[in-house]
Motif scaffolding. Sequence first.
Motif, short mmCIF file in Angstrom:
data_model
loop_
_atom_site.label_atom_id
_atom_site.label_comp_id
_atom_site.label_asym_id
_atom_site.label_seq_id
_atom_site.Cartn_x
_atom_site.Cartn_y
_atom_site.Cartn_z
N GLY A 1 0.79 -1.23 0.00
CA GLY A 1 0.00 0.00 0.00
C GLY A 1 0.82 1.27 0.00
N ILE A 2 2.11 1.18 -0.30
CA ILE A 2 3.00 2.34 -0.26
C ILE A 2 3.02 3.06 -1.61
CG2 ILE A 2 5.46 2.99 -0.17
CD1 ILE A 2 4.40 2.66 2.56
N SER A 3 3.12 4.39 -1.57
CA SER A 3 3.34 5.19 -2.77
C SER A 3 4.57 6.05 -2.55
CB SER A 3 2.13 6.07 -3.09
OG SER A 3 1.81 6.91 -1.98
N SER A 4 5.33 6.26 -3.62
CA SER A 4 6.55 7.06 -3.59
C SER A 4 6.39 8.20 -4.60
CB SER A 4 7.75 6.19 -3.96
OG SER A 4 8.94 6.95 -4.00
N ASN A 5 6.39 9.43 -4.11
CA ASN A 5 6.11 10.61 -4.92
C ASN A 5 7.36 11.47 -4.96
OD1 ASN A 5 5.20 13.01 -6.02
ND2 ASN A 5 3.33 13.10 -4.82
N ILE A 6 8.00 11.55 -6.14
CA ILE A 6 9.27 12.28 -6.22
C ILE A 6 9.38 13.05 -7.53
CG2 ILE A 6 10.67 10.71 -4.76
CD1 ILE A 6 9.78 9.12 -7.22
N PRO A 7 10.11 14.18 -7.50
CA PRO A 7 10.53 14.79 -8.76
C PRO A 7 11.65 13.94 -9.34
CG PRO A 7 11.46 16.00 -6.91
CD PRO A 7 10.59 14.92 -6.32
N LEU A 8 11.76 13.90 -10.66
CA LEU A 8 12.81 13.10 -11.27
C LEU A 8 14.18 13.78 -11.18
CD1 LEU A 8 10.95 11.74 -14.42
CD2 LEU A 8 11.21 10.72 -12.15
N GLN A 9 14.17 15.10 -10.91
CA GLN A 9 15.41 15.86 -10.78
C GLN A 9 15.21 16.90 -9.69
OE1 GLN A 9 18.34 15.78 -13.09
NE2 GLN A 9 19.28 17.00 -11.46
N ILE A 10 16.17 17.04 -8.79
CA ILE A 10 16.10 18.08 -7.77
C ILE A 10 17.27 19.04 -7.94
CG2 ILE A 10 14.88 16.64 -6.12
CD1 ILE A 10 17.54 16.26 -4.64
N SER A 11 17.12 20.25 -7.40
CA SER A 11 18.15 21.27 -7.52
C SER A 11 18.12 22.14 -6.27
CB SER A 11 17.92 22.13 -8.76
OG SER A 11 18.73 23.30 -8.73
N HIS A 12 19.27 22.68 -5.89
CA HIS A 12 19.34 23.60 -4.75
C HIS A 12 18.87 25.00 -5.15
CE1 HIS A 12 23.09 24.22 -6.94
NE2 HIS A 12 23.23 25.38 -6.34
N ARG A 13 18.45 25.17 -6.39
CA ARG A 13 17.96 26.48 -6.85
C ARG A 13 16.46 26.49 -7.09
NH1 ARG A 13 22.77 25.87 -10.05
NH2 ARG A 13 24.38 27.36 -9.42
N GLN A 14 15.79 25.40 -6.79
CA GLN A 14 14.37 25.30 -7.12
C GLN A 14 13.63 24.62 -5.96
OE1 GLN A 14 13.65 23.06 -10.74
NE2 GLN A 14 12.34 24.69 -11.52
N PRO A 15 12.50 25.18 -5.51
CA PRO A 15 11.75 24.54 -4.42
C PRO A 15 11.16 23.21 -4.90
CG PRO A 15 10.50 26.38 -5.31
CD PRO A 15 11.86 26.44 -5.95
N PHE A 16 11.02 22.26 -3.99
CA PHE A 16 10.44 20.97 -4.33
C PHE A 16 9.99 20.27 -3.06
CE2 PHE A 16 14.82 19.98 -3.35
CZ PHE A 16 14.76 18.74 -2.70
N PHE A 17 9.27 19.18 -3.24
CA PHE A 17 8.92 18.33 -2.10
C PHE A 17 9.07 16.87 -2.51
CE2 PHE A 17 4.95 18.59 -4.43
CZ PHE A 17 4.39 17.32 -4.32
N VAL A 18 9.28 16.02 -1.52
CA VAL A 18 9.30 14.58 -1.70
C VAL A 18 8.29 14.00 -0.73
CG1 VAL A 18 11.62 14.30 -2.63
CG2 VAL A 18 11.32 14.48 -0.16
N GLU A 19 7.69 12.85 -1.09
CA GLU A 19 6.55 12.36 -0.32
C GLU A 19 6.46 10.84 -0.38
OE1 GLU A 19 1.81 12.14 -1.19
OE2 GLU A 19 2.67 14.17 -1.23
N ALA A 20 5.94 10.26 0.68
CA ALA A 20 5.56 8.85 0.70
C ALA A 20 4.15 8.75 1.27
CB ALA A 20 6.52 8.03 1.53
N GLY A 21 3.41 7.73 0.84
CA GLY A 21 2.06 7.50 1.36
C GLY A 21 1.89 6.04 1.73
N TRP A 22 0.94 5.78 2.64
CA TRP A 22 0.65 4.40 3.04
C TRP A 22 -0.86 4.23 3.15
CZ3 TRP A 22 1.23 1.74 8.44
CH2 TRP A 22 1.20 0.35 8.27
N LEU A 23 -1.41 3.32 2.37
CA LEU A 23 -2.83 2.98 2.47
C LEU A 23 -2.98 1.92 3.55
CD1 LEU A 23 -5.59 3.62 1.03
CD2 LEU A 23 -5.21 1.52 -0.28
#
Length: 275
Positions: A222-244
Motif C-alpha cells: 500500500g506504499i506510494s513514492s512521490n518524487i521529482p525526477l530531478q532536484i536542484s538547490h535552486r528550485q523549491p520541491f517536495f518529496v513524499e511517501a504514502g501508506w494505504l
Amino acid sequence: MDSNWENFLKNLGSWEGTFTQVSTEGKILGSTPSILTLEGLEDNQLVRFRIRRFANNLSEQPTVDNAQEYRSLGKQAVFFDTGAFSKGSLQVAPFAEFGAEYGFVSGDRRSRLVQLFDKQGCFESQTLIREIRSGTDAKLRPDLRVKQLVGKWEGNAQTVFADWKEPETYSTNLEISEAGGSLVQQLSFGGRTISSTAKIDGNRLYFDESATPRQVLLLPDGISSNIPLQISHRQPFFVEAGWLLSDNERQRSIRSYNDKGEWISSTHVIEYRVG
C-alpha cells in the motif's frame, strides 16, 4: 502534539521485516530479511537501536549487525503523533547525494521507504522496508493500485517547521478520478487548490505538466513514492511517501525544500475516504 521523543517511543518493539530494493521505475529488484529492535531503557530516557540483516532467512547469522543508543534526536528527524516520521538531508548541495526516509506505524505494522538521489540530483534508487511486530500475525497490505486511490478523501494535516516555530494544523480535501488512461487529482488545503493530471503506466503515474516532471510509484504494502525526477538547490520541491493502511484510511508524509535547497518543513496527513 506530544514531544518529538514521545512520538519516537511509539516505534518501540522488535520488528521483523524485509529490505526490498525498488528500481526508479517501480520494479522489485530483490529482498533481504531483517530484524529491527528499538528497546526503551532507563524509563525510556534511553533507546537502544539494533538492526540485523540476513542473506536468506532469520535463522542464519546476520550479514549486518549494527547497534546504536539514543538519548536525543537530530533536527533532521521529525516524529508525529501516530509514531510516523520523516527524516533526511537538511540541505540540497551541488555534487552531494540527497536522501529522505519515511516511516508509518499502525498497531503491529510498520512500513518505511527510503528515497535516494545521486550527486547530480537525479532520482537514483529506493528501498521499501515492510515490518511486522515480532510474535504477532499482522499482515502486509496488498500492492497499491490506482483504483484503490480513486475517490474523495478528507483529512487533517500537521506541519512541523525546520525553525521549530509553532506547528500548523489544517484540513485537507483530495479528489482523485481516472479517465482515458489518466489520473486527475484536485488537492485543497490552507485556502489553496492544486489540480494535476498524470499519465497511468502500470504502477507508475507520470506528471509532466510542470517544468519539473514528477512520478508517483505504486508499490507493495500500500506504499506510494512521490518524487521529482530531478532536484536542484535552486528550485523549491517536495518529496513524499504514502501508506494505504486500509481501504478507507491513508497517511502521507511530505518533506519540503525552498529555492536555496534548505529543508523547511515536514508534514503528516491522515485522510479518510468519504466518497
